[in-house]
Design a protein around this motif. Structure first.
Motif, PDB file in Angstrom:
ATOM      1  N   LYS A 122     -94.643 -57.980  94.494  1.00 55.17           N
ATOM      2  CA  LYS A 122     -95.425 -57.694  93.286  1.00 55.17           C
ATOM      3  C   LYS A 122     -95.630 -58.929  92.419  1.00 55.17           C
ATOM      4  O   LYS A 122     -96.241 -58.857  91.349  1.00 55.17           O
ATOM      5  CB  LYS A 122     -94.734 -56.583  92.480  1.00 55.17           C
ATOM      6  N   GLY A 123     -95.081 -60.063  92.863  1.00 60.82           N
ATOM      7  CA  GLY A 123     -95.343 -61.324  92.176  1.00 60.82           C
ATOM      8  C   GLY A 123     -94.496 -61.598  90.948  1.00 60.82           C
ATOM      9  O   GLY A 123     -94.896 -62.398  90.082  1.00 60.82           O
ATOM     10  N   VAL A 124     -93.311 -61.004  90.855  1.00 60.52           N
ATOM     11  CA  VAL A 124     -92.469 -61.265  89.681  1.00 60.52           C
ATOM     12  C   VAL A 124     -91.937 -62.695  89.730  1.00 60.52           C
ATOM     13  O   VAL A 124     -91.732 -63.266  90.811  1.00 60.52           O
ATOM     14  CB  VAL A 124     -91.294 -60.263  89.604  1.00 60.52           C
ATOM     15  N   THR A 125     -91.714 -63.268  88.558  1.00 62.19           N
ATOM     16  CA  THR A 125     -91.071 -64.590  88.481  1.00 62.19           C
ATOM     17  C   THR A 125     -89.601 -64.478  88.129  1.00 62.19           C
ATOM     18  O   THR A 125     -88.862 -65.465  88.215  1.00 62.19           O
ATOM     19  CB  THR A 125     -91.762 -65.466  87.417  1.00 62.19           C
ATOM     20  N   GLY A 177     -89.311 -58.210  86.822  1.00 61.01           N
ATOM     21  CA  GLY A 177     -88.903 -56.982  87.487  1.00 61.01           C
ATOM     22  C   GLY A 177     -87.541 -56.519  86.997  1.00 61.01           C
ATOM     23  O   GLY A 177     -86.755 -57.296  86.439  1.00 61.01           O
ATOM     24  N   VAL A 178     -87.265 -55.242  87.197  1.00 62.34           N
ATOM     25  CA  VAL A 178     -85.986 -54.660  86.784  1.00 62.34           C
ATOM     26  C   VAL A 178     -85.404 -53.866  87.942  1.00 62.34           C
ATOM     27  O   VAL A 178     -86.119 -53.131  88.623  1.00 62.34           O
ATOM     28  CB  VAL A 178     -86.156 -53.704  85.578  1.00 62.34           C
ATOM     29  N   PRO A 180     -94.509 -49.796  85.017  1.00 60.80           N
ATOM     30  CA  PRO A 180     -93.422 -49.055  85.677  1.00 60.80           C
ATOM     31  C   PRO A 180     -93.260 -49.417  87.148  1.00 60.80           C
ATOM     32  O   PRO A 180     -92.204 -49.168  87.740  1.00 60.80           O
ATOM     33  CB  PRO A 180     -93.828 -47.583  85.507  1.00 60.80           C
ATOM     34  N   GLY A 181     -94.280 -50.027  87.741  1.00 58.09           N
ATOM     35  CA  GLY A 181     -94.180 -50.453  89.129  1.00 58.09           C
ATOM     36  C   GLY A 181     -93.218 -51.602  89.338  1.00 58.09           C
ATOM     37  O   GLY A 181     -92.832 -51.902  90.481  1.00 58.09           O
ATOM     38  N   LEU A 182     -92.830 -52.270  88.240  1.00 58.19           N
ATOM     39  CA  LEU A 182     -91.872 -53.374  88.327  1.00 58.19           C
ATOM     40  C   LEU A 182     -90.436 -52.902  88.103  1.00 58.19           C
ATOM     41  O   LEU A 182     -89.518 -53.727  88.039  1.00 58.19           O
ATOM     42  CB  LEU A 182     -92.220 -54.462  87.299  1.00 58.19           C
ATOM     43  N   VAL A 183     -90.258 -51.581  87.970  1.00 58.53           N
ATOM     44  CA  VAL A 183     -88.934 -51.014  87.743  1.00 58.53           C
ATOM     45  C   VAL A 183     -88.460 -50.344  89.028  1.00 58.53           C
ATOM     46  O   VAL A 183     -89.025 -49.343  89.469  1.00 58.53           O
ATOM     47  CB  VAL A 183     -88.941 -50.006  86.585  1.00 58.53           C
ATOM     48  N   MET A 184     -87.435 -50.932  89.653  1.00 56.39           N
ATOM     49  CA  MET A 184     -86.869 -50.397  90.894  1.00 56.39           C
ATOM     50  C   MET A 184     -85.571 -49.651  90.588  1.00 56.39           C
ATOM     51  O   MET A 184     -84.735 -50.157  89.838  1.00 56.39           O
ATOM     52  CB  MET A 184     -86.564 -51.529  91.880  1.00 56.39           C
ATOM     53  N   THR A 211     -85.203 -56.308  96.228  1.00 58.22           N
ATOM     54  CA  THR A 211     -85.708 -57.665  95.992  1.00 58.22           C
ATOM     55  C   THR A 211     -87.066 -57.914  96.652  1.00 58.22           C
ATOM     56  O   THR A 211     -88.008 -58.418  96.001  1.00 58.22           O
ATOM     57  CB  THR A 211     -84.683 -58.704  96.496  1.00 58.22           C
ATOM     58  N   SER A 212     -87.214 -57.566  97.910  1.00 62.90           N
ATOM     59  CA  SER A 212     -88.470 -57.839  98.624  1.00 62.90           C
ATOM     60  C   SER A 212     -89.646 -57.125  97.962  1.00 62.90           C
ATOM     61  O   SER A 212     -90.750 -57.683  97.851  1.00 62.90           O
ATOM     62  CB  SER A 212     -88.349 -57.421 100.090  1.00 62.90           C
TER      63      SER A 212
END
Length: 347
Positions: free
Chosen positions: A246-249, A192-193, A223-227, A240-241
């Motif tokens: 989304k299951g990021v490591t 994630g970012v 793009p869903g992992l980019v906050m 963070t939550s």
């Protein structure tokens, strides 16, 4: 304090003889040279460097205009400027605009302060500086240095968009890529970012570095992992939550303050940074080494930017023109600082 005329009178020689001896020119006997140097020390004679430089039409001084000395990046840049100037026997005249104190970060995308910059440039030129270095607090396009300026100028930590004013900036793309390469090498594929503000050139370039590493490693960009963050610790905490769901490591934060917010949220959830979730930051703020575990991050080349700005402006003063990259921009590389916050999940 004695003058050169008084020194010459005490020694029974001409002012020209004293001047030649003090400037290490030949012509005087060893006896006379010794007499003048001993008398200069006895009288505590100090040469008038200003008068000497004005006579030579050189002051060996560089004007430095800082946007705000309270911003973390600026003191290190100015230290780099001072470092090289001292090596070359130049002095700096420093002006602090205090823009962040006056306007917070709202001035970043405005031009209302350009008139103030013009006033300070005029003041520095009245003091006979040979060149000017403008030190920005945050990289962006800044057109406050007129192309008609009769002396050389450099933009440090910003983009002048001028062929006459070279720009020295961070290679954010490479910096982000270096930390993402490290995370991928340690087995992380769902990363994630948390970005900075979307209009920030730093954030845009660091996202490119992130995307390049994913592409190189055949990892699909999601793009869903980019906050979207805003550089604050609170924005890291709030994102963070959502990323955990989304299951990021691992999470790459585009600055160390937001990484601190991730640590805060993990602590609330009873999770361990560097074990349950890997985290990396950017900037190498002093606090990053005190997180537990200490934060893997990217060190900004702030001192090197200042050093390079001084090199370029003194080269220009000496008639040497350096070939820079496209749009007259010099990119300075970052350094990856590996600490304890990125877990190896390949084992």
């Amino acid at each position: 304090m004695a003058t050169i005329k008084e020194l010459a009178k005490c020694c029974g020689v001409s002012v020209a003889t004293v001047s030649n001896i003090l400037n290490k020119k030949p012509g005087a006997s060893e006896k006379t040279r010794k007499l003048v140097l001993e008398m200069a020390e006895k009288l505590n004679y100090t040469p008038n460097i200003v008068a000497k430089n004005l006579k030579m039409q050189k002051t060996r001084s560089i004007g430095v205009i800082a946007e705000d000395m309270t911003i973390f990046s600026i003191p290190d840049i100015i230290d780099g400027i001072t470092d090289y100037c001292q090596e070359q026997d130049y002095q700096i005249l420093l002006t602090n605009l205090r823009l962040f104190k006056k306007y917070n970060d709202t001035y970043y995308n405005r031009e209302h302060y350009y008139d103030l910059v013009g006033v300070e440039i005029k003041k520095l030129m009245e003091k006979q500086v040979e060149g000017i270095i403008y030190v920005a607090a945050h990289e962006r396009i800044i057109r406050c240095i007129p192309d008609t300026l009769p002396i050389p100028a450099i933009m440090a930590y910003g983009y002048s968009k001028s062929e006459r004013v070279p720009s020295i900036v961070v290679d954010d793309v490479h910096g982000a890529a270096s930390v993402l390469d490290y995370m991928v090498d340690r087995g992380h594929k769902k990363i994630g970012v948390i970005t900075g503000k979307p209009d920030s050139l730093h954030a845009q370039a660091r996202l490119v570095g992130y995307q390049q590493v994913l592409f190189k490693n055949e990892i699909l960009y999601d793009p869903g992992l980019v906050m979207e963050g805003d550089w604050t610790r609170l924005s890291g905490y709030r994102s963070t939550s959502q990323l955990l769901e989304k299951g990021v490591t691992a999470i790459f934060c585009m600055n160390d303050l937001m990484a601190g917010g991730v640590y805060d949220r993990l602590d609330e959830l009873g999770l361990k940074a560097g074990i349950d979730l890997s985290i990396a930051g950017f900037d190498d703020r002093e606090l990053s080494g005190y997180y537990r575990p200490s934060l893997t991050t990217v060190s900004l080349p702030l001192h090197d930017i200042g050093h390079k700005a001084s090199e370029l402006i003194i080269d220009l003063l000496n008639g040497t023109k350096n070939e820079l990259g496209p749009e007259n921009v010099c990119y300075v590389g970052c350094s990856l600082l590996v600490r304890k916050s990125v877990n190896d999940i390949t084992r």
